[in-house]
Design an enzyme around this catalytic site. Structure first.
Site, PDB file in Angstrom:
ATOM      1  N   HIS A  86       0.749  -1.235   0.103  1.00 33.78           N
ATOM      2  CA  HIS A  86      -0.059   0.097  -0.051  1.00 33.78           C
ATOM      3  C   HIS A  86       0.858   1.216   0.085  1.00 33.78           C
ATOM      4  CE1 HIS A  86      -3.537  -2.541   1.557  1.00 33.78           C
ATOM      5  NE2 HIS A  86      -3.445  -2.641   0.325  1.00 33.78           N
TER       6      HIS A  86
ATOM      7  N   CYS B  18       5.065  15.361 -12.899  1.00 33.23           N
ATOM      8  CA  CYS B  18       6.450  15.248 -13.415  1.00 33.23           C
ATOM      9  C   CYS B  18       6.908  14.016 -12.722  1.00 33.23           C
ATOM     10  CB  CYS B  18       7.290  16.277 -13.358  1.00 33.23           C
ATOM     11  SG  CYS B  18       8.057  16.717 -11.812  1.00 33.23           S
TER      12      CYS B  18
HETATM   13  P1  OAD Z   1      -7.009  -4.315  10.164  1.00 30.29           P
HETATM   14  O1  OAD Z   1      -7.254  -3.381  11.099  1.00 30.29           O
HETATM   15  O2  OAD Z   1      -8.233  -4.625   9.067  1.00 30.29           O
HETATM   16  O3  OAD Z   1      -6.728  -5.828  10.852  1.00 30.29           O
HETATM   17  C1  OAD Z   1      -5.773  -5.920  11.761  1.00 30.29           C
HETATM   18  C2  OAD Z   1      -6.042  -7.023  12.893  1.00 30.29           C
HETATM   19  O4  OAD Z   1      -4.986  -7.180  13.631  1.00 30.29           O
HETATM   20  C3  OAD Z   1      -7.272  -6.904  13.549  1.00 30.29           C
HETATM   21  O5  OAD Z   1      -8.239  -8.017  13.332  1.00 30.29           O
HETATM   22  C4  OAD Z   1      -6.569  -6.805  15.028  1.00 30.29           C
HETATM   23  O6  OAD Z   1      -7.829  -7.468  15.921  1.00 30.29           O
HETATM   24  C5  OAD Z   1      -5.601  -7.382  15.046  1.00 30.29           C
HETATM   25  N1  OAD Z   1      -4.532  -6.957  16.008  1.00 30.29           N
HETATM   26  C6  OAD Z   1      -4.284  -5.661  16.324  1.00 30.29           C
HETATM   27  N2  OAD Z   1      -3.234  -5.612  17.235  1.00 30.29           N
HETATM   28  C7  OAD Z   1      -2.925  -6.946  17.313  1.00 30.29           C
HETATM   29  C8  OAD Z   1      -1.478  -7.528  17.925  1.00 30.29           C
HETATM   30  N3  OAD Z   1      -0.781  -6.964  18.812  1.00 30.29           N
HETATM   31  N4  OAD Z   1      -1.458  -8.705  17.875  1.00 30.29           N
HETATM   32  C9  OAD Z   1      -2.225  -9.704  17.134  1.00 30.29           C
HETATM   33  N5  OAD Z   1      -3.357  -9.108  16.617  1.00 30.29           N
HETATM   34  C10 OAD Z   1      -3.432  -7.696  16.538  1.00 30.29           C
HETATM   35  O7  OAD Z   1      -5.707  -3.929   9.354  1.00 30.29           O
HETATM   36  P2  OAD Z   1      -5.411  -4.676   7.864  1.00 30.29           P
HETATM   37  O8  OAD Z   1      -5.800  -6.070   7.746  1.00 30.29           O
HETATM   38  O9  OAD Z   1      -3.948  -4.339   7.783  1.00 30.29           O
HETATM   39  O10 OAD Z   1      -5.473  -0.096   3.326  1.00 30.29           O
HETATM   40  O11 OAD Z   1      -5.948  -3.631   6.828  1.00 30.29           O
HETATM   41  C11 OAD Z   1      -5.608  -3.902   5.408  1.00 30.29           C
HETATM   42  C12 OAD Z   1      -6.000  -2.616   4.854  1.00 30.29           C
HETATM   43  O12 OAD Z   1      -7.353  -2.187   4.992  1.00 30.29           O
HETATM   44  C13 OAD Z   1      -5.020  -1.524   5.051  1.00 30.29           C
HETATM   45  O13 OAD Z   1      -3.796  -1.653   4.780  1.00 30.29           O
HETATM   46  C14 OAD Z   1      -5.648  -0.325   4.774  1.00 30.29           C
HETATM   47  C15 OAD Z   1      -7.152  -0.473   4.986  1.00 30.29           C
HETATM   48  O14 OAD Z   1      -8.108  -0.180   4.049  1.00 30.29           O
HETATM   49  C16 OAD Z   1      -5.399   0.870   2.540  1.00 30.29           C
HETATM   50  O15 OAD Z   1      -5.211   1.989   3.310  1.00 30.29           O
HETATM   51  C17 OAD Z   1      -5.254   1.002   1.082  1.00 30.29           C
HETATM   52 ZN    ZN Z   2       6.550  18.008 -10.496  1.00 30.68          ZN
END
Ligand code: OAD
Ligand code: ZN
Length: 271
Positions: free
Chosen positions: A114, A125
């Protein structure tokens, strides 16, 4: 006990790792969908492109958030992944995070699906700027800008500004064009080559470990499908449900920092 089972499954295999926001919560960066995640709606690329007012709001929040991000430190989970790579156990990391903490923890092969907050690009540019340098310009142009108290930091490193009135949005110093942080916006596509790189990392590995992602976003689940099609065992470390729990050989419902540290202690001796 599930850690033991995971170690058994992963023993002797070169692993690819896919991380999400969960690996950075112990560094003080909130996730998107976990408990206590902020309930904001992220700005889309269309909204950003459509109005100067939206860009002002985006840039104030992004600038303030960057300051918080820049102060965050990698945690033991990030460091364990760098150690696993150095030991030849991990092939590399594919991450959905834009915080740059894997790179700062010393991981060498990092595919930032991402994008990253560390770079800002000119949409006209193509010139790329280092965020740190750009942030200095933003501060010079907007000397009044300060971090509000009790900020609600977003996972993409933005905060909701009280007001964006009068904010001077930075422009490209080469051509005057519109600048945008090098991150994939909500609803935007991942560049094809970037996804290929991630796929390549999975295809050249013998197991896939998912750490701290709900796998709600499609690119993540697609990598799980790639791994499954090649019959690679999938190990998931996540607090709470993910979209691939049923397809995992082992699911560990625990903290990524502790579990990754355990992997880094136990797996290298077993290669
Ligand atoms: P999420 O917030 O969807 O998932 C994170 C997961 O990690 C959740 O299920 C939490 O419960 C868990 N969690 C949090 N802290 C933890 C820890 N210390 N140990 C174990 N588990 C833990 O985040 P992503 O899956 O990364 O995209 O989200 C994917 C994408 O959604 C992001 O990159 C973003 C968003 O739309 C864009 O911005 C393009
Ligand atoms: Zn420029």
């Amino acid at each position: 006990a599930s850690i033991d089972r995971a170690v058994e499954v992963l023993t002797g295999r070169r692993i690819a790792v896919l991380t999400g926001a969960g690996v950075s919560t112990d560094s003080g960066i909130p996730d998107y969908r976990g408990k206590g995640a902020p309930t904001r709606t992220p700005m889309t690329a269309q909204q950003f492109l459509a109005s100067a007012e939206a860009r002002r709001r985006y840039w104030v929040g992004s600038h303030l958030g960057w300051k918080v991000f820049a102060a965050a430190e990698p945690n033991d989970g990030h460091r364990a992944l760098a150690d696993l790579e150095a030991a030849g156990v991990a092939n590399g990391v594919v991450t959905q995070n834009v915080d740059g903490l894997h790179v700062r923890a010393g991981s060498g092969r990092v595919v930032e699906l991402h994008g990253t907050m560390r770079r800002v690009g000119c949409l006209h540019c193509g010139q790329v700027f280092d965020r740190r340098d750009l942030a200095e310009r933003v501060e010079a142009d907007n000397p009044w800008i300060t971090l509000p108290e009790n900020v609600e930091l977003g996972p993409d490193g933005d905060v909701t500004p009280a007001s964006a009135d009068g904010f001077i949005v930075p422009a490209c110093s080469v051509c005057g064009g519109m600048l945008k942080p090098d991150v994939v916006f909500f609803g935007e596509y991942i560049p094809v080559e970037k996804f290929r790189e991630a796929e390549q990392l999975v295809h050249t590995s013998e197991a896939l470990v998912i750490a701290g992602s709900s796998l709600v976003v499609n690119s993540g689940i697609r990598l799980v499908e790639r791994a499954r099609r090649r019959r690679l065992p999938v190990v998931i470390i996540n607090r709470g449900e993910t979209r691939a729990d049923r397809r995992a050989a082992v699911k560990i419902d625990g903290g990524t920092t502790d579990v990754l540290r355990a992997f880094a202690q136990r797996l290298p001796g077993l290669l």
